[in-house]
Enzyme design. Structure first.
Site, PDB file in Angstrom:
ATOM      1  N   ALA A 150       2.991  -0.656   2.129  1.00 37.96           N
ATOM      2  CA  ALA A 150       2.665  -2.016   2.555  1.00 37.96           C
ATOM      3  C   ALA A 150       2.928  -2.992   1.420  1.00 37.96           C
ATOM      4  O   ALA A 150       3.208  -2.595   0.289  1.00 37.96           O
ATOM      5  CB  ALA A 150       1.208  -2.097   2.986  1.00 37.96           C
ATOM      6  N   LYS A 151       2.835  -4.259   1.763  1.00 34.45           N
ATOM      7  CA  LYS A 151       3.071  -5.340   0.810  1.00 34.45           C
ATOM      8  C   LYS A 151       2.486  -5.096  -0.585  1.00 34.45           C
ATOM      9  O   LYS A 151       3.157  -5.285  -1.588  1.00 34.45           O
ATOM     10  CB  LYS A 151       2.454  -6.634   1.360  1.00 34.45           C
ATOM     11  N   ARG A 152       1.236  -4.704  -0.596  1.00 33.56           N
ATOM     12  CA  ARG A 152       0.562  -4.603  -1.890  1.00 33.56           C
ATOM     13  C   ARG A 152       1.169  -3.530  -2.802  1.00 33.56           C
ATOM     14  O   ARG A 152       0.865  -3.475  -3.982  1.00 33.56           O
ATOM     15  CB  ARG A 152      -0.937  -4.324  -1.679  1.00 33.56           C
ATOM     16  N   GLY A 192       4.268  -3.429  -3.481  1.00 36.13           N
ATOM     17  CA  GLY A 192       5.477  -4.005  -4.075  1.00 36.13           C
ATOM     18  C   GLY A 192       6.398  -4.481  -2.969  1.00 36.13           C
ATOM     19  O   GLY A 192       5.935  -4.790  -1.882  1.00 36.13           O
TER      20      GLY A 192
END
Length: 491
Positions: free
Chosen positions: A254-256, A258
């Site tokens: 997911a986004k977090r 990277g």
RNA sequence: GUCUCCUUCGUCUAGUGGUUAGGACACCGGGUUUUCAUCCCGGCAGCAGGGGUUCGACUCCCCUAGGAGAUGCCA
């Protein structure tokens, strides 16, 4: 029977790594078997579809070199390939299931459903979900609800008894008690749009899909889909559920973690070749050693039987390594062309670039190629060729164990001995420098480092001799003089 | 909570009853080198645990543990 596979993303945002990996599997399988690869847009959620998503899917796939034989933009004999344009089809089939008794109308409000779920959760009941409240409504009850103007959904009637055996070609047979299947999932929403379950099954059947490759998050929907095929009297395709791609912490990428969208990778300067290679190898392998594959090679070699069962952690460092490898394999002119946009981005090149800029960059490429991990690294390695350098602190000119006085002497000696360097080769220059270093009684490194800083403004630069030759006499002399002046003030 | 799936070095993986458990990234050390890199050489490090089955288990079975996914009128 010829293979027909589809990549069926929903247009709810930008293409990301997880999605893409399955697109690769689909595409390579189609190409390796001489089958068809289709693109289908699953936009059955009106609320979540976003503007531009479909274009992003096209752009991303094309950037990576994937082409589709049938799809919204290229057409094909089984269109339309956008589900929102097929609504009538789903409604008709849903109605058929209702009249055959395989499905039924449910009038429960979302609020009631929510309340039921809440209560089940609080009571810690084993089964959480729809309580089948409307499964056996009488004609009169239904008429009553209709009269109230309630918009029903259509739900699939899952058998209460017995066990469903769902076959996944990677995982094997999976047994699931019918009572454990998501209780009577919705097929047609009250807005008239189908759910994934319905649209997916109908389209896969109508489009004659032979192999469904979709990630493991769909595994638990398998038995539902099997019941749907049975209700319609259709033959299901073969199913493959490749494992998920995870972030470092073991959760779904997911986004977090990277960058996850392909746009981000592209903007950072990753090559499509590296992404194709690395991402395909996440969950697929060829043998015990080989790990370099071009897209064309995957198109020949890919097989479904080498898909792995367990999820893979996305390793950014290994992708970086692949990127560096591919960068060095490119023809210099090709690498140069890919570097140009990043030079423009950095404000080092005009838009469009001048011929002189392009020519100079081509000369520079051999000097920096093995120093690059990403295309975007280029600017910081080469800015001194295109902009003036400034040395913030004259101390930077002085080598680690040197003194300002000695350095000044060295630079001055360089200034005079450098006359006429332009006609020489890198080798000749090097032996000149060695001779000079010996004469001055300094190590070659201590001779070159001040020069490096004077010419490039930093202690880390591409090879000096080659850089000087590209920089040219005027700039070299000017920068050297400036450095001498700067250091002279200090001494 | 319930159901389902998964489990080989830190990471990606090869391995389908008999292997010194192989490769790659990362990491560490050494070499080449005008800096930084590249490159070359070497090293560290793994079969989650416990029971079976078997002459013999990483490989087959069971249990436990851990992880993940699902449990939506999202896909």
């Amino acid at each position: 029977m010829t293979v027909r596979v589809r990549f069926a993303p929903s247009p709810t945002g930008k293409m990301h790594i997880g999605n893409l990996r399955n697109a690769f599997f689909d595409y390579f399988y189609a190409r390796a078997t001489g089958g068809k690869f289709l693109l289908r847009i699953e936009d059955t959620d009106q609320g979540r579809s976003t503007e531009g998503s479909i274009q992003n899917i096209y752009d991303t796939l094309r950037w990576l070199g994937l082409s589709w034989d049938e799809g919204p933009d290229v057409g094909g004999p089984f269109g339309p390939y956008v589900q929102s344009e097929r609504n009538a089809v789903y409604g008709d089939y849903a109605a058929k299931l209702v009249s055959a008794g395989h499905a039924y109308r449910c009038y429960c409000s979302p609020e009631r459903l929510e309340a039921v779920r809440k209560e089940q959760t609080e009571k810690k009941l084993p089964v959480i979900g729809y309580d089948r409240h409307c499964r056996d409504l009488t004609e009169t009850q239904r008429a009553e609800y209709d009269e109230q103007g309630l918009k029903p959904v259509i739900r699939l009637r899952i058998p209460l008894e017995s066990v469903t055996v769902f076959r996944d070609e990677i995982l094997g047979d999976i047994e699931k008690a019918n009572i454990d299947i998501n209780p009577d999932p919705v097929l047609l929403k009250s807005d008239g749009f189908p759910t994934y379950h319905l649209a997916n099954v109908i389209d896969d059947h109508l489009m004659e899909i032979t192999h469904v490759i979709r990630s493991q998050e769909w595994l638990s929907s398998g038995p539902i889909h099997l019941h749907l095929y049975q209700a319609f009297g259709w033959e299901p395709p073969k199913y493959y559920h490749p494992p998920l791609i995870l972030g470092k912490d073991g959760h779904k990428l997911a986004k977090r973690h990277g960058s996850t969208t392909l746009d981000e990778f592209r903007e950072k300067g990753y090559l499509p070749e590296a992404i194709v290679n690395y991402v395909t190898l996440l969950g697929w392998s060829y043998d015990d050693t080989r790990e370099f594959f071009s897209r064309e090679e995957f198109e020949k070699l890919f097989t479904l039987d080498k898909l792995s069962k367990s999820s893979a952690v996305f390793d950014y460092k290994k992708l970086d390594w692949f990127n560096g490898q591919y960068m060095r394999k490119l023809e210099p002119a090709d690498l140069r062309d890919r570097l140009v946009p990043f030079m423009q981005q950095a404000g080092l090149f005009a838009s469009p670039p001048t011929e002189a800029e392009r020519k100079t960059l081509l000369d520079i490429v051999p000097l920096i190629r093995e120093r690059l991990t990403l295309l975007s690294d280029c600017a910081s390695w080469t800015s001194f060729f295109f902009e003036d350098v400034s040395i913030a602190d004259p101390a930077e000119l002085v080598p680690k164990k040197g003194t300002p006085e000695k350095t000044l002497e060295t630079l001055t000696a360089l200034n005079t001995s450098l006359a006429g360097f332009e006609g020489k080769s890198e080798e000749e220059l090097e032996s000149d420098f060695k001779a000079l270093a010996e004469k001055l009684g300094v190590k070659l490194g201590d001779l070159l480092m001040p020069l490096r800083v004077a010419l490039t403004g930093t202690t880390k630069s591409p090879p000096l001799m080659g850089s000087m030759l590209i920089l040219g006499k005027d700039k070299v002399e000017a920068r050297l003089s400036a450095a001498i002046a700067l250091l002279g003030e200090k001494v």
